[in-house]
Design an enzyme around this catalytic site. Structure first.
Site, mmCIF file in Angstrom:
data_model
loop_
_atom_site.group_PDB
_atom_site.id
_atom_site.type_symbol
_atom_site.label_atom_id
_atom_site.label_comp_id
_atom_site.label_asym_id
_atom_site.label_seq_id
_atom_site.Cartn_x
_atom_site.Cartn_y
_atom_site.Cartn_z
ATOM 1 C CG ASP A 1 -4.390 -11.151 -3.252
ATOM 2 O OD1 ASP A 1 -3.807 -10.052 -3.242
ATOM 3 O OD2 ASP A 1 -5.445 -11.358 -3.882
ATOM 4 N NE ARG B 1 -3.878 -2.282 0.389
ATOM 5 C CZ ARG B 1 -4.520 -2.915 -0.577
ATOM 6 N NH1 ARG B 1 -4.201 -2.739 -1.847
ATOM 7 N NH2 ARG B 1 -5.524 -3.736 -0.292
HETATM 8 O O1 DOR Z 1 -9.243 -8.885 -2.953
HETATM 9 C C1 DOR Z 1 -8.466 -8.221 -3.615
HETATM 10 N N1 DOR Z 1 -7.833 -7.167 -3.085
HETATM 11 N N2 DOR Z 1 -8.292 -8.553 -4.879
HETATM 12 C C2 DOR Z 1 -7.593 -7.771 -5.702
HETATM 13 O O2 DOR Z 1 -7.483 -8.107 -6.842
HETATM 14 C C3 DOR Z 1 -6.996 -6.502 -5.240
HETATM 15 C C4 DOR Z 1 -6.774 -6.535 -3.792
HETATM 16 C C5 DOR Z 1 -6.488 -5.175 -3.245
HETATM 17 O O3 DOR Z 1 -5.590 -4.489 -3.746
HETATM 18 O O4 DOR Z 1 -7.159 -4.788 -2.280
HETATM 19 ZN ZN ZN Z 2 -3.557 -9.040 -5.185
#
Ligand code: DOR
Ligand code: ZN
Length: 448
Positions: free
Chosen positions: A310, A69
């Site tokens: 992720d 972020r």
């Molecule tokens: O759940 C998700 N969050 N999928 C994504 O593709 C982007 C990610 C995010 O950047 O929050």
């Molecule tokens: Zn991602």
């Protein structure tokens, strides 16, 4: 007196898939490197000692996909806080996605992440560059310049690459640069407005669905383009049984493809959103039991190469909006091991395979540029995760090092907990239960 500090981890269960190792042994770290590994008495050093009995000792985990972020969304996470969350989760190398503000589409922004990480991060942070300028899906970035600045892969993650022509170009250029192209596979003309898995449950909840075909059609396209160009495509967060099948067939044909699955797609299903719980709102969405079973099969037979978190932190205010309006994402670094160990404890996944998917395999995808990652070979950098496979805890997001408290596992009991993480030879995370003694004290104790 000025002797370099060393650390002895004694009598742990050492698992290193890169060396085919799974045995009770000891390990010595000196000057930031693995100096000795074996059974019996280690060479005498002025060490501190960790009693490894009952603990599993593995190479530090590597996360090829997380969201840090910074720059731009520091209220959700920073490189510093994300790196501490990584350490608490046993990750010693994390790869940050470029959907920041500004996006990581220039050598300057890549350098900014590297500089900030060098100053503030407690684990290794490797940036991923955008595929398209501004993540707009139109023009290719200067991939060579980004690699020279330190990008280890390319992705417009959060969004797909909409045009096949752009994906074709990216794959062509990536071939000579020896870096993977990571795609978030989603045909937005099918998923537009969708907030959860399409199916009977979505209808009942009156929420718009995201069909499996939105993922599968782009996976099929990308595999065809990788086959055509010889470039390396890495499929991010596979969530559907159909996706697994497509990747399996492509690999059989010799396509240069790798793939990842997240802990949440492996272990949770769409029922988690039934109470309109925004902490379970994620993209791609949680699917069905048929999908989680296919993902697990794919992981075991090698169709899916790695597990990546992720990790997608968001603020509590954002996740407090109504379901349809809340952002997608799960904060995953600090629950990954515990949820995956659930599969081991239930007899559905072999521990060595799990460790390989978190260490050896992601190291192979990143390549050799950063020295020998993902192994405990003598001479490799001391990047080590120590966990208690049986320690139970109730997940308390307020205790997370991550700023992102958004997890559907809040209040759940997980069995398996990281107790120490060593990165760059330094102890960057230590659970309160872990005792570290001085070697001298230990010797007295042993001779008593
Ligand atoms: O759940 C998700 N969050 N999928 C994504 O593709 C982007 C990610 C995010 O950047 O929050
Ligand atoms: Zn991602």
């Amino acid at each position: 007196m000025n002797e370099p500090k060393s650390l002895l981890i004694r009598d742990g269960r050492i698992i290193d898939p890169a060396q085919g190792l799974d045995e009770t042994a000891s390990l010595v770290i000196t000057e930031g490197k693995i100096a000795w590994l074996g059974r019996g008495d280690p060479p005498r050093t002025d060490s501190e000692v960790i009693d490894g009995r009952g603990l599993v000792v593995t190479p530090g985990f590597i996360d090829l996909h997380c969201h840090l972020r910074q720059p731009g969304f520091e209220e959700k996470e920073t490189i510093a806080s994300g790196s501490r969350a990584a350490a608490a989760g046993g990750f010693t190398t994390i790869c940050g996605m470029p959907n920041t503000e500004p996006p990581l589409d220039s050598p300057e922004t890549i350098s900014y992440v590297k500089r900030t990480a060098a100053r503030e991060a407690v684990v290794r942070v490797l940036p991923i560059g955008c595929i398209s300028q501004g993540r707009k899906g139109e023009r290719l970035v200067d991939m060579k310049a980004l690699v020279n600045a330190g990008a280890i892969a390319f992705s417009d993650d959060g969004s797909p690459v909409p045009g096949a022509d752009l994906m074709l170009k990216a794959l062509e250029v990536s071939r000579s640069l020896e870096v993977p192209i990571i795609d978030h596979c989603e045909d937005t003309s099918l998923s537009e407005g969708g907030v959860m898995n399409e199916g009977a449950l979505a209808h009942r909840l009156k929420l718009k669905g995201i069909p499996a075909a939105a993922e599968e059609s782009i996976i099929a396209r990308d595999l065809a383009l990788a086959e055509e160009t010889g470039g390396h495509i890495h499929i991010a967060h596979v969530s559907t049984a159909g996706g697994v099948k497509l990747i399996r067939r492509a690999k059989e044909r010799g396509v240069r493809a790798t793939a990842e699955v997240t802990p949440h797609h492996l272990t949770l299903t769409e029922e988690r959103v039934a109470g309109y719980d925004t902490s379970a709102k994620v993209n791609p969405p949680l699917r069905t039991k048929v999908d989680t079973q296919a993902l697990l099969e794919g992981l075991k037979d090698g169709t899916i190469d790695i597990i990546a978190t992720d990790h997608a932190p968001h603020t509590e205010a954002e996740k407090s909006r109504e379901f349809a309006l809340a952002p997608f994402g799960i904060s995953g670094l600090e629950t990954a091991l515990g949820s995956l160990m659930g599969l081991v404890h239930s007899g559905n996944l072999n521990l060595t395979i799990l460790i390989a998917k978190l260490t050896t395999e992601p190291a192979r995808i990143i390549g050799g540029r950063y020295g020998e990652l993902g192994t405990l070979k003598i001479g490799a950098p001391a990047e080590i995760t120590i966990f208690d496979p049986d320690m139970e805890r109730v997940v308390d997001p307020q205790a997370f090092a991550s700023k992102g408290k958004n997890t559907p596992l809040a209040g759940s009991k997980l069995k398996g907990k990281v107790v120490a993480t060593i990165a760059g030879g330094r102890l960057v995370y230590r659970h309160s239960s872990l005792k570290i003694t001085k070697a001298a004290a230990e010797r007295t104790e042993l001779t008593r």
